[in-house]
Design a protein around this motif. Sequence first.
Motif, mmCIF file in Angstrom:
data_model
loop_
_atom_site.group_PDB
_atom_site.id
_atom_site.type_symbol
_atom_site.label_atom_id
_atom_site.label_comp_id
_atom_site.label_asym_id
_atom_site.label_seq_id
_atom_site.Cartn_x
_atom_site.Cartn_y
_atom_site.Cartn_z
ATOM 1 N N TYR A 1 17.602 -18.507 -3.184
ATOM 2 C CA TYR A 1 17.975 -18.382 -1.027
ATOM 3 C C TYR A 1 18.950 -19.588 -0.796
ATOM 4 N N SER B 1 15.546 -13.226 2.816
ATOM 5 C CA SER B 1 13.979 -14.191 2.286
ATOM 6 C C SER B 1 13.724 -13.774 0.576
ATOM 7 N N GLN C 1 14.148 -15.950 -1.983
ATOM 8 C CA GLN C 1 12.960 -17.438 -1.741
ATOM 9 C C GLN C 1 12.301 -17.268 -2.626
#
Length: 129
Positions: free
Chosen positions: A43, A19, A22
């Motif tokens: 990501y 994550s 991202q």
Amino acid sequence: MEEYFSAVRKMEQTVMFPSLLQGVSLGDLANTLDSSSNEKDLYESYTLLKSIKTMVEDGLVPLNQTFPVATQMKEQEIKEEEDLESLFYYHVSSLYRILTRLTRRAKAVTSKYDEIMGQMNQNEKRLSF
């Protein structure tokens, strides 16, 4: 192909928190990646690389589950079937180019993740003093 698998395995072992990738733009790594990439962030590259690795490890897609592009290419292949040596060379060289690009992308994702984690560690050290 082994270099690609090795790069993706290293990426999987390094990236503990996907994550964090991202929102990290591919533009940051323009010299490492091709500019025609459709992914919006690292990501998406991470998930794409993992899914391709899984697909390659599991084998080819069953004949009744072809992709639309594959159907169009199949018609062309039927026309070229007489020249199997050239057709084989074409596909192997294309596969090599694709794997080279994917390997570079896996290495770039790993590198950027290491950079993000290094920045986070430096910030934690500053806060602890």
